[in-house]
Design an enzyme around this catalytic site. Structure first.
Site, mmCIF file in Angstrom:
data_model
loop_
_atom_site.group_PDB
_atom_site.id
_atom_site.type_symbol
_atom_site.label_atom_id
_atom_site.label_comp_id
_atom_site.label_asym_id
_atom_site.label_seq_id
_atom_site.Cartn_x
_atom_site.Cartn_y
_atom_site.Cartn_z
ATOM 1 N N GLY A 57 0.831 -1.214 0.000
ATOM 2 C CA GLY A 57 0.000 0.000 0.000
ATOM 3 C C GLY A 57 0.857 1.252 0.000
ATOM 4 N N GLY A 241 6.579 -6.199 -20.316
ATOM 5 C CA GLY A 241 5.486 -5.221 -20.299
ATOM 6 C C GLY A 241 4.249 -5.758 -19.609
ATOM 7 C CG ASP A 268 3.958 -2.910 -4.602
ATOM 8 O OD1 ASP A 268 3.073 -3.728 -4.914
ATOM 9 O OD2 ASP A 268 4.842 -3.142 -3.770
HETATM 10 O O1 RIB Z 1 5.601 -5.681 -3.386
HETATM 11 C C1 RIB Z 1 6.746 -5.478 -2.625
HETATM 12 C C2 RIB Z 1 6.396 -5.343 -1.191
HETATM 13 O O2 RIB Z 1 5.875 -6.570 -0.752
HETATM 14 C C3 RIB Z 1 7.575 -5.069 -0.284
HETATM 15 O O3 RIB Z 1 7.829 -3.686 -0.111
HETATM 16 C C4 RIB Z 1 7.206 -5.802 0.983
HETATM 17 O O4 RIB Z 1 6.912 -4.937 2.039
HETATM 18 C C5 RIB Z 1 6.011 -6.670 0.638
HETATM 19 O O5 RIB Z 1 4.883 -6.146 1.159
#
Ligand code: RIB
Length: 317
Positions: A57, A241, A268
Protein backbone atom coordinates in the site's frame (compact mmCIF):
# COMPACT_ATOMS: atom_id res chain seq x y z
CA UNK A 1 2.91 17.63 8.38
CA UNK A 2 0.95 16.38 5.39
CA UNK A 3 -2.34 15.26 6.90
CA UNK A 4 -5.52 15.79 4.94
CA UNK A 5 -7.46 18.91 5.97
CA UNK A 6 -11.11 17.85 6.08
CA UNK A 7 -14.56 19.42 6.00
CA UNK A 8 -16.96 18.57 8.84
CA UNK A 9 -18.26 15.61 6.82
CA UNK A 10 -14.74 14.12 6.60
CA UNK A 11 -14.21 14.96 2.92
CA UNK A 12 -10.76 16.37 2.15
CA UNK A 13 -10.51 20.13 1.52
CA UNK A 14 -8.12 19.77 -1.37
CA UNK A 15 -8.71 17.37 -4.24
CA UNK A 16 -7.01 13.99 -4.26
CA UNK A 17 -6.20 11.86 -7.29
CA UNK A 18 -5.80 8.55 -5.53
CA UNK A 19 -6.65 7.15 -2.10
CA UNK A 20 -4.61 4.04 -1.32
CA UNK A 21 -6.05 1.68 1.27
CA UNK A 22 -3.38 -0.77 2.29
CA UNK A 23 -0.26 -1.95 4.04
CA UNK A 24 3.00 -0.40 5.11
CA UNK A 25 5.97 -2.63 5.99
CA UNK A 26 9.57 -2.16 6.97
CA UNK A 27 11.48 -4.24 4.41
CA UNK A 28 14.38 -6.18 5.96
CA UNK A 29 16.47 -7.00 2.88
CA UNK A 30 19.38 -9.42 2.45
CA UNK A 31 21.16 -10.02 -0.88
CA UNK A 32 21.79 -13.73 -1.54
CA UNK A 33 23.86 -15.58 -4.15
CA UNK A 34 20.93 -17.99 -4.49
CA UNK A 35 17.60 -18.51 -2.73
CA UNK A 36 17.32 -21.35 -0.17
CA UNK A 37 16.11 -24.69 -1.59
CA UNK A 38 12.30 -24.99 -1.79
CA UNK A 39 12.32 -27.77 0.84
CA UNK A 40 12.86 -26.58 4.44
CA UNK A 41 16.14 -27.15 6.25
CA UNK A 42 18.72 -25.13 4.31
CA UNK A 43 20.67 -22.12 5.61
CA UNK A 44 22.26 -19.67 3.15
CA UNK A 45 24.54 -16.77 4.08
CA UNK A 46 23.71 -13.35 2.64
CA UNK A 47 24.82 -9.71 2.71
CA UNK A 48 24.51 -7.26 5.59
CA UNK A 49 20.91 -6.31 6.38
CA UNK A 50 19.37 -3.22 4.74
CA UNK A 51 16.11 -1.73 6.03
CA UNK A 52 13.90 0.04 3.47
CA UNK A 53 10.38 1.52 3.64
CA UNK A 54 7.96 -0.80 1.84
CA UNK A 55 4.60 -2.53 1.99
CA UNK A 56 2.38 -2.79 -1.06
CA UNK A 57 0.00 0.00 0.00
CA UNK A 58 2.66 2.51 1.03
CA UNK A 59 4.63 1.61 -2.11
CA UNK A 60 1.67 2.39 -4.38
CA UNK A 61 1.14 5.68 -2.55
CA UNK A 62 4.78 6.79 -2.82
CA UNK A 63 5.07 5.70 -6.46
CA UNK A 64 2.07 7.81 -7.48
CA UNK A 65 3.00 10.79 -5.28
CA UNK A 66 6.59 10.90 -6.58
CA UNK A 67 5.24 11.18 -10.12
CA UNK A 68 3.08 14.14 -9.09
CA UNK A 69 -0.20 12.62 -7.91
CA UNK A 70 -2.10 13.93 -4.87
CA UNK A 71 -2.38 10.82 -2.71
CA UNK A 72 -3.70 9.79 0.72
CA UNK A 73 -2.92 6.49 2.45
CA UNK A 74 -5.42 4.81 4.76
CA UNK A 75 -3.72 2.16 6.88
CA UNK A 76 -2.13 1.24 10.19
CA UNK A 77 1.45 1.29 11.47
CA UNK A 78 2.92 0.61 14.91
CA UNK A 79 4.10 3.44 17.16
CA UNK A 80 7.65 2.12 16.84
CA UNK A 81 10.89 2.81 14.96
CA UNK A 82 9.67 1.07 11.81
CA UNK A 83 6.44 3.09 11.96
CA UNK A 84 8.51 6.30 12.06
CA UNK A 85 10.62 5.14 9.09
CA UNK A 86 7.42 4.45 7.13
CA UNK A 87 5.80 7.78 8.01
CA UNK A 88 8.96 9.72 7.12
CA UNK A 89 9.19 8.09 3.70
CA UNK A 90 5.53 8.82 2.92
CA UNK A 91 5.81 12.41 4.19
CA UNK A 92 8.90 13.07 2.05
CA UNK A 93 6.76 12.47 -1.04
CA UNK A 94 3.82 14.48 0.30
CA UNK A 95 1.40 11.59 0.89
CA UNK A 96 -1.51 12.67 3.12
CA UNK A 97 -1.35 10.69 6.36
CA UNK A 98 -4.50 11.92 8.10
CA UNK A 99 -5.89 8.37 7.94
CA UNK A 100 -2.68 6.46 8.73
CA UNK A 101 -3.39 5.32 12.28
CA UNK A 102 -0.85 4.52 15.00
CA UNK A 103 -1.69 1.08 16.38
CA UNK A 104 -0.71 -0.79 19.58
CA UNK A 105 1.08 -3.51 17.61
CA UNK A 106 4.42 -3.84 15.83
CA UNK A 107 4.59 -2.29 12.38
CA UNK A 108 4.38 -4.73 9.49
CA UNK A 109 7.67 -6.31 8.46
CA UNK A 110 8.71 -8.01 5.22
CA UNK A 111 11.72 -10.32 5.20
CA UNK A 112 13.12 -10.16 1.68
CA UNK A 113 15.88 -12.16 -0.01
CA UNK A 114 17.13 -10.59 -3.27
CA UNK A 115 19.04 -12.81 -5.74
CA UNK A 116 21.74 -11.84 -8.26
CA UNK A 117 19.19 -11.23 -11.05
CA UNK A 118 17.19 -8.83 -8.83
CA UNK A 119 14.59 -11.57 -8.22
CA UNK A 120 13.15 -11.81 -4.73
CA UNK A 121 11.28 -13.97 -2.25
CA UNK A 122 9.28 -12.33 0.52
CA UNK A 123 7.73 -13.35 3.83
CA UNK A 124 5.43 -10.77 5.47
CA UNK A 125 4.62 -10.45 9.19
CA UNK A 126 1.53 -8.19 8.91
CA UNK A 127 1.58 -6.72 12.46
CA UNK A 128 -0.41 -3.46 12.53
CA UNK A 129 -1.67 -3.99 8.95
CA UNK A 130 -3.78 -6.92 10.17
CA UNK A 131 -5.60 -4.53 12.57
CA UNK A 132 -7.10 -2.42 9.77
CA UNK A 133 -10.86 -2.90 10.02
CA UNK A 134 -13.94 -2.41 7.89
CA UNK A 135 -14.87 0.28 10.47
CA UNK A 136 -11.64 2.20 9.74
CA UNK A 137 -12.63 2.25 6.07
CA UNK A 138 -16.26 3.22 6.69
CA UNK A 139 -15.09 6.08 8.96
CA UNK A 140 -13.14 7.42 5.99
CA UNK A 141 -16.04 7.10 3.53
CA UNK A 142 -16.05 10.80 2.50
CA UNK A 143 -12.31 10.61 1.79
CA UNK A 144 -12.70 7.50 -0.36
CA UNK A 145 -15.68 8.91 -2.24
CA UNK A 146 -13.78 12.13 -2.93
CA UNK A 147 -11.11 10.53 -5.12
CA UNK A 148 -11.55 9.34 -8.72
CA UNK A 149 -9.57 6.16 -7.93
CA UNK A 150 -9.08 4.00 -4.84
CA UNK A 151 -6.06 1.69 -5.11
CA UNK A 152 -5.96 -1.61 -3.20
CA UNK A 153 -3.86 -4.72 -2.55
CA UNK A 154 -4.25 -7.78 -0.30
CA UNK A 155 -1.85 -7.27 2.64
CA UNK A 156 -4.71 -6.00 4.82
CA UNK A 157 -7.82 -7.93 5.91
CA UNK A 158 -10.34 -8.74 3.19
CA UNK A 159 -13.31 -6.94 4.92
CA UNK A 160 -11.35 -3.67 4.74
CA UNK A 161 -10.52 -4.21 1.05
CA UNK A 162 -14.12 -5.07 0.21
CA UNK A 163 -15.51 -2.06 2.11
CA UNK A 164 -13.08 0.24 0.27
CA UNK A 165 -13.96 -1.23 -3.13
CA UNK A 166 -17.67 -0.77 -2.41
CA UNK A 167 -17.12 2.93 -1.60
CA UNK A 168 -14.76 3.63 -4.49
CA UNK A 169 -15.81 5.54 -7.58
CA UNK A 170 -13.26 3.32 -9.38
CA UNK A 171 -11.34 0.51 -7.64
CA UNK A 172 -7.93 -0.65 -8.85
CA UNK A 173 -7.01 -3.91 -7.11
CA UNK A 174 -3.58 -5.50 -7.23
CA UNK A 175 -4.55 -9.00 -6.05
CA UNK A 176 -1.20 -9.56 -4.37
CA UNK A 177 -0.59 -11.73 -2.49
CA UNK A 178 -3.05 -13.89 -4.46
CA UNK A 179 -5.72 -15.10 -2.05
CA UNK A 180 -9.27 -16.32 -2.72
CA UNK A 181 -11.68 -13.36 -2.89
CA UNK A 182 -15.47 -13.18 -3.30
CA UNK A 183 -17.00 -12.63 -6.74
CA UNK A 184 -18.38 -9.30 -5.48
CA UNK A 185 -14.85 -7.92 -5.04
CA UNK A 186 -13.72 -9.14 -8.47
CA UNK A 187 -16.76 -7.49 -10.05
CA UNK A 188 -15.76 -4.13 -8.51
CA UNK A 189 -12.23 -4.18 -9.99
CA UNK A 190 -11.49 -1.82 -12.86
CA UNK A 191 -8.89 -3.15 -13.38
CA UNK A 192 -7.84 -6.29 -11.55
CA UNK A 193 -4.00 -6.21 -11.67
CA UNK A 194 -1.94 -9.41 -11.23
CA UNK A 195 1.42 -10.78 -12.31
CA UNK A 196 1.71 -14.07 -14.21
CA UNK A 197 2.29 -16.08 -11.04
CA UNK A 198 -0.82 -14.60 -9.39
CA UNK A 199 -2.86 -15.12 -12.56
CA UNK A 200 -1.94 -18.81 -12.57
CA UNK A 201 -2.87 -19.16 -8.90
CA UNK A 202 -6.22 -17.44 -9.46
CA UNK A 203 -7.10 -19.50 -12.50
CA UNK A 204 -5.66 -22.82 -11.35
CA UNK A 205 -3.53 -24.98 -13.67
CA UNK A 206 -4.92 -25.41 -17.22
CA UNK A 207 -6.99 -28.59 -17.49
CA UNK A 208 -5.35 -29.64 -20.78
CA UNK A 209 -1.92 -28.88 -22.27
CA UNK A 210 -1.91 -25.98 -24.75
CA UNK A 211 -2.25 -26.74 -28.45
CA UNK A 212 0.23 -25.03 -30.83
CA UNK A 213 -2.32 -22.66 -32.46
CA UNK A 214 -3.84 -21.43 -29.19
CA UNK A 215 -3.18 -17.81 -28.11
CA UNK A 216 -0.08 -17.22 -26.01
CA UNK A 217 -0.48 -17.84 -22.28
CA UNK A 218 -0.86 -14.27 -20.92
CA UNK A 219 -3.48 -13.36 -23.54
CA UNK A 220 -5.46 -16.50 -22.74
CA UNK A 221 -5.12 -15.89 -19.00
CA UNK A 222 -6.24 -12.25 -19.36
CA UNK A 223 -9.42 -13.37 -21.14
CA UNK A 224 -10.06 -16.08 -18.55
CA UNK A 225 -9.59 -13.60 -15.73
CA UNK A 226 -12.00 -11.20 -17.43
CA UNK A 227 -14.55 -14.02 -17.46
CA UNK A 228 -14.31 -14.14 -13.62
CA UNK A 229 -16.12 -10.80 -13.51
CA UNK A 230 -13.77 -7.77 -13.25
CA UNK A 231 -14.52 -4.85 -15.55
CA UNK A 232 -10.95 -5.00 -16.87
CA UNK A 233 -7.73 -6.95 -16.28
CA UNK A 234 -4.02 -6.14 -16.41
CA UNK A 235 -1.38 -8.88 -16.22
CA UNK A 236 2.11 -7.52 -15.60
CA UNK A 237 4.87 -9.43 -17.39
CA UNK A 238 8.04 -7.86 -15.96
CA UNK A 239 10.55 -7.11 -18.72
CA UNK A 240 7.91 -7.97 -21.34
CA UNK A 241 5.49 -5.22 -20.30
CA UNK A 242 1.86 -6.09 -19.66
CA UNK A 243 -1.34 -7.34 -21.27
CA UNK A 244 -4.57 -5.45 -20.85
CA UNK A 245 -8.01 -7.01 -21.34
CA UNK A 246 -11.22 -5.02 -21.51
CA UNK A 247 -14.43 -5.27 -23.52
CA UNK A 248 -13.35 -8.73 -24.74
CA UNK A 249 -10.18 -7.40 -26.45
CA UNK A 250 -6.57 -8.03 -25.36
CA UNK A 251 -3.78 -5.48 -25.93
CA UNK A 252 -0.06 -5.83 -25.24
CA UNK A 253 1.99 -2.92 -23.93
CA UNK A 254 5.81 -3.03 -24.05
CA UNK A 255 8.38 -2.30 -21.37
CA UNK A 256 11.67 -0.48 -21.98
CA UNK A 257 14.72 -2.72 -21.62
CA UNK A 258 16.68 -2.02 -18.40
CA UNK A 259 19.28 -3.81 -16.26
CA UNK A 260 17.47 -5.16 -13.18
CA UNK A 261 19.15 -4.60 -9.81
CA UNK A 262 16.15 -5.31 -7.53
CA UNK A 263 12.60 -6.04 -8.69
CA UNK A 264 11.09 -5.54 -5.20
CA UNK A 265 8.04 -3.30 -5.39
CA UNK A 266 8.08 -2.92 -9.19
CA UNK A 267 4.50 -4.20 -9.35
CA UNK A 268 3.45 -1.65 -6.74
CA UNK A 269 5.11 1.13 -8.73
CA UNK A 270 3.21 -0.09 -11.78
CA UNK A 271 -0.12 -0.10 -9.92
CA UNK A 272 0.43 3.30 -8.28
CA UNK A 273 1.30 4.87 -11.62
CA UNK A 274 -1.64 3.16 -13.31
CA UNK A 275 -4.07 4.41 -10.63
CA UNK A 276 -2.81 7.97 -11.08
CA UNK A 277 -3.14 7.96 -14.88
CA UNK A 278 -6.64 6.46 -14.63
CA UNK A 279 -7.55 9.16 -12.11
CA UNK A 280 -6.39 11.71 -14.69
CA UNK A 281 -8.87 10.22 -17.18
CA UNK A 282 -6.43 8.30 -19.39
CA UNK A 283 -7.74 5.17 -21.19
CA UNK A 284 -6.59 1.90 -19.59
CA UNK A 285 -4.21 0.81 -22.38
CA UNK A 286 -2.34 4.16 -22.37
CA UNK A 287 -2.26 4.21 -18.57
CA UNK A 288 -0.80 0.68 -18.55
CA UNK A 289 1.85 1.64 -21.12
CA UNK A 290 2.94 4.53 -18.88
CA UNK A 291 2.84 2.27 -15.79
CA UNK A 292 5.09 -0.28 -17.53
CA UNK A 293 7.74 2.45 -17.96
CA UNK A 294 7.46 3.34 -14.27
CA UNK A 295 7.77 -0.34 -13.29
CA UNK A 296 10.87 -0.70 -15.48
CA UNK A 297 12.47 2.40 -13.95
CA UNK A 298 11.83 0.98 -10.47
CA UNK A 299 13.99 -2.13 -10.95
CA UNK A 300 17.17 -0.12 -11.57
CA UNK A 301 17.83 0.71 -7.91
CA UNK A 302 17.69 -1.26 -4.64
CA UNK A 303 14.60 -1.21 -2.42
CA UNK A 304 10.96 -0.53 -3.17
CA UNK A 305 10.07 3.13 -2.43
CA UNK A 306 13.77 4.08 -2.58
CA UNK A 307 13.86 2.93 -6.22
CA UNK A 308 10.81 4.76 -7.56
CA UNK A 309 11.32 7.28 -10.35
CA UNK A 310 10.38 10.92 -10.71
CA UNK A 311 8.49 12.00 -13.82
CA UNK A 312 11.76 13.30 -15.34
CA UNK A 313 13.38 9.86 -14.90
CA UNK A 314 10.41 8.15 -16.61
CA UNK A 315 10.63 10.58 -19.54
CA UNK A 316 14.37 9.81 -19.88
CA UNK A 317 13.82 6.06 -20.25
O1 RIB B 1 5.60 -5.68 -3.39
C1 RIB B 1 6.75 -5.48 -2.63
C2 RIB B 1 6.40 -5.34 -1.19
O2 RIB B 1 5.87 -6.57 -0.75
C3 RIB B 1 7.58 -5.07 -0.28
O3 RIB B 1 7.83 -3.69 -0.11
C4 RIB B 1 7.21 -5.80 0.98
O4 RIB B 1 6.91 -4.94 2.04
C5 RIB B 1 6.01 -6.67 0.64
O5 RIB B 1 4.88 -6.15 1.16
Amino acid sequence: MSSVVEHDDGAPRHPLDVVVVGSANADLVVQVERHPAPAPGETVLGSDLAVHPGGKGANQAVAAARLGARVALLGRVGADGHGRLLRESLERDGVDLGHLHDTPAASGIAMIAVGPQGDNSIIVAPGANARLTEGDVLNAAPLLRSAPVVSLQMEIPLPAVLAAARLARRAVLNLSPAVPVPDELLALCDPLVVNEHEATLLLGAPREPRKPREPREPDRQAKELLALGPRSVVITLGAEGAVVAEDGAVHTVPSPSVAAVDTTGAGDAFTGALAWRLAAGEPLVEAAAFAARVGAAAVRRAGAQDSYPTMAEVEDL
